[in-house]
Design an enzyme around this catalytic site. Structure first.
Site, PDB file in Angstrom:
ATOM      1  N   ASP A 307     -84.677  -3.253  14.065  1.00  0.00           N
ATOM      2  CA  ASP A 307     -83.308  -2.889  14.464  1.00  0.00           C
ATOM      3  C   ASP A 307     -83.169  -1.367  14.524  1.00  0.00           C
ATOM      4  O   ASP A 307     -82.138  -0.806  14.128  1.00  0.00           O
ATOM      5  CB  ASP A 307     -82.274  -3.514  13.516  1.00  0.00           C
ATOM      6  CG  ASP A 307     -80.849  -3.406  14.050  1.00  0.00           C
ATOM      7  OD1 ASP A 307     -80.669  -2.970  15.207  1.00  0.00           O
ATOM      8  OD2 ASP A 307     -79.921  -3.751  13.299  1.00  0.00           O
ATOM      9  N   GLY A 326     -76.062   1.816  12.062  1.00  0.00           N
ATOM     10  CA  GLY A 326     -77.424   1.773  12.595  1.00  0.00           C
ATOM     11  C   GLY A 326     -78.300   2.833  11.974  1.00  0.00           C
ATOM     12  O   GLY A 326     -77.823   3.913  11.615  1.00  0.00           O
TER      13      GLY A 326
HETATM   14  C1  NCD Z   1     -76.953  -1.450  16.307  1.00  0.00           C
HETATM   15  C2  NCD Z   1     -76.744  -0.331  17.296  1.00  0.00           C
HETATM   16  O1  NCD Z   1     -76.540   0.814  16.856  1.00  0.00           O
HETATM   17  O2  NCD Z   1     -76.834  -0.540  18.503  1.00  0.00           O
HETATM   18  N1  NCD Z   1     -76.367  -1.079  15.058  1.00  0.00           N
HETATM   19  C3  NCD Z   1     -76.624  -1.583  13.848  1.00  0.00           C
HETATM   20  O3  NCD Z   1     -75.962  -1.179  12.882  1.00  0.00           O
HETATM   21  N2  NCD Z   1     -77.562  -2.456  13.650  1.00  0.00           N
HETATM   22  C4  NCD Z   1     -76.407  -2.729  16.827  1.00  0.00           C
HETATM   23  C5  NCD Z   1     -76.845  -3.950  16.072  1.00  0.00           C
HETATM   24  O4  NCD Z   1     -78.048  -4.233  15.928  1.00  0.00           O
HETATM   25  O5  NCD Z   1     -75.990  -4.684  15.629  1.00  0.00           O
HETATM   26 ZN    ZN Z   2     -77.124  -6.498  15.610  1.00  0.00          ZN
END
Ligand code: NCD
Ligand code: ZN
Length: 438
Positions: A307, A326
């Protein structure tokens, strides 16, 4: 095409062998191969691996490379460099770009750019709904005829059960994977942290486990009744693990991923109110990390996915509530999985190969990734140095962004070399840990 002789490597951390790579494939493996004696080894670049561990190239089912739209934070090129440095040979980049990847020509452009750059196979993930609006299905059929084999509205959940039902039916018809970001948005409107003691003490809006688990429960039942293949993105709670265990015991076609940060970090990190720790789903409690580790060990959770979510400092170095969720993941994930599972003695390198390469390749039906280290197989490989300690500094990462939650942390394992179809896409040099790249 490069011809490389890897001397004294340990496939899966096992016995030392020599591995010859030529024409993009592994052409020979043996104990006797020597640059001086065999005709086939002539002209090869000889790399003495000195007992380092050889694994199939890593496959990441969940990254955000921000192109198109936010090339100031990451591009397909910088993301590919970060991936190669992390040991990855294939990544799947989510559709929540601007514009959203909800039409074939947009998906094709992502694929073509990744191929033109050539450091990593960058597979586009198609949106489930147009513009990630959660209302109208996107061109799932048309996109599946191109390079799209996984669909997700990741970043957002497909909340509407009727829309999700249609998506499940379409995905089944086209035999593609549906990946759900499980979050009932009606329960998380002002949520920035895991709902628990820490968030209460810090005065942060809570994101309860049930917001994730209720969607996981609904979607595995839909998959049971309507078919298709479901994947749960970033599983983060003990309850999600229990639901997955039940679903798998029923023979429901569900797979799941866990991120390195949900395996290693808890909401205790939020004490400093540092926005770098804000992420969706939020860092949870130690009982969740324990359950997730056990689930990965016993196969209830199938894979590790990073992620990788780059954000600029203007979106991270702000009040916690205003920080975008993120964190970076590509360049630190192998070190974390090695620390949590291998260095601790919980598992071996075969396990790392399984959860970071073989299973993701299998779930996504990639013919050339996650393959055995054997003669005739494609040379998508990563050479891992289990004894090369390094300290994480966001400014030195290959990613264009710096939002790592591991700033200043020392890890023991690093990537020495990554090969994509036999070509070097990353090679560690002493300067990698001392020179800033941005
Ligand atoms: C992700 C993003 O920044 O695009 N953010 C996150 O906190 N994981 C989106 C996601 O994977 O939900
Ligand atoms: Zn996500």
């Amino acid at each position: 095409m490069a011809k490389i002789l890897l001397k004294n490597v340990r496939p899966y951390g096992e016995d030392e062998v020599q591995v010859l790579i030529d024409g993009g494939v592994i052409t020979a493996i043996g104990t006797e191969l020597d640059v001086n004696d065999a005709e086939s080894v002539k002209d090869a670049e000889v790399i003495d691996a000195q007992g380092k561990v050889l694994l199939p190239g890593l496959v990441d089912m969940h990254v955000h490379l921000r192109e198109p739209g936010r090339e100031d934070t990451e591009t397909i090129a910088t993301g590919s460099d970060a991936a190669a440095k992390g040991g990855f040979t294939a990544v799947f980049t989510m559709a929540n770009t601007s514009p959203v990847i909800d039409q074939p020509f947009l998906a094709d452009a992502v694929w073509e750019k990744g191929q033109a750059y050539g450091k990593c196979d960058v597979y586009p993930v198609g949106a489930i709904t147009q513009g990630l609006q959660g209302e109208q299905l996107s061109e799932i059929g048309l996109m599946s005829r191109g390079h799209v084999r996984m669909f997700s509205d990741d970043g957002k959940c497909v909340n509407n059960p009727q829309v999700m039902r249609r998506a499940v039916e379409y995905a089944k018809a086209y035999d593609v994977l549906l990946a759900q970001h499980a979050e009932d948005h009606r329960m998380t409107a002002d949520s920035v942290a895991h709902e628990g003691e820490v968030a209460a003490r810090l005065g942060l809006g809570g994101w309860p486990r049930v917001a994730e688990e209720s969607v996981v429960a609904r979607d595995v039942i839909m998959t049971r009744d309507y078919g298709g293949r479901l994947h749960i993105c970033h599983a983060s709670t003990e309850g999600t693990v229990e639901l997955l265990r039940w679903a798998k015991s029923q023979g429901i076609a569900v797979s799941a991923e866990v991120t390195p940060h949900h395996l290693l970090l808890t909401d205790e990190k939020l004490e400093t109110y540092d926005g770098v720790f804000r992420v969706n789903p939020p860092l949870r409690e130690s009982r969740d990390t324990v359950a997730l580790r056990d689930a990965l060990l016993d196969g209830t959770v199938d894979v590790v996915a990073t992620d990788h979510a780059p954000h600029g400092s203007e979106d991270k170095c702000v009040e916690f509530e205003h920080a975008k969720p993120g964190m970076l993941g590509l360049e630190t994930s192998l070190a974390i999985i090695a620390k949590v599972f291998v260095e601790s003695g919980l598992a071996d390198w075969r396990f790392v190969a399984k959860v970071m390469s073989e299973r993701p390749a299998e779930i996504l039906r990639l013919a050339d990734q996650g393959r055995p280290i054997a003669e005739g197989e494609p040379a998508n490989l990563v050479l891992v140095d289990p004894g090369a300690a390094w300290t994480v500094h966001g400014e030195e990462l290959r990613s264009k962004a710096s939002n790592t939650p591991y700033e200043g942390t020392e890890f023991s394992t690093s990537v020495a070399l990554t090969l994509l179809r036999g070509e070097v896409t990353y090679r560690a040099t002493p300067s990698d840990t001392t020179t800033s790249t941005k």
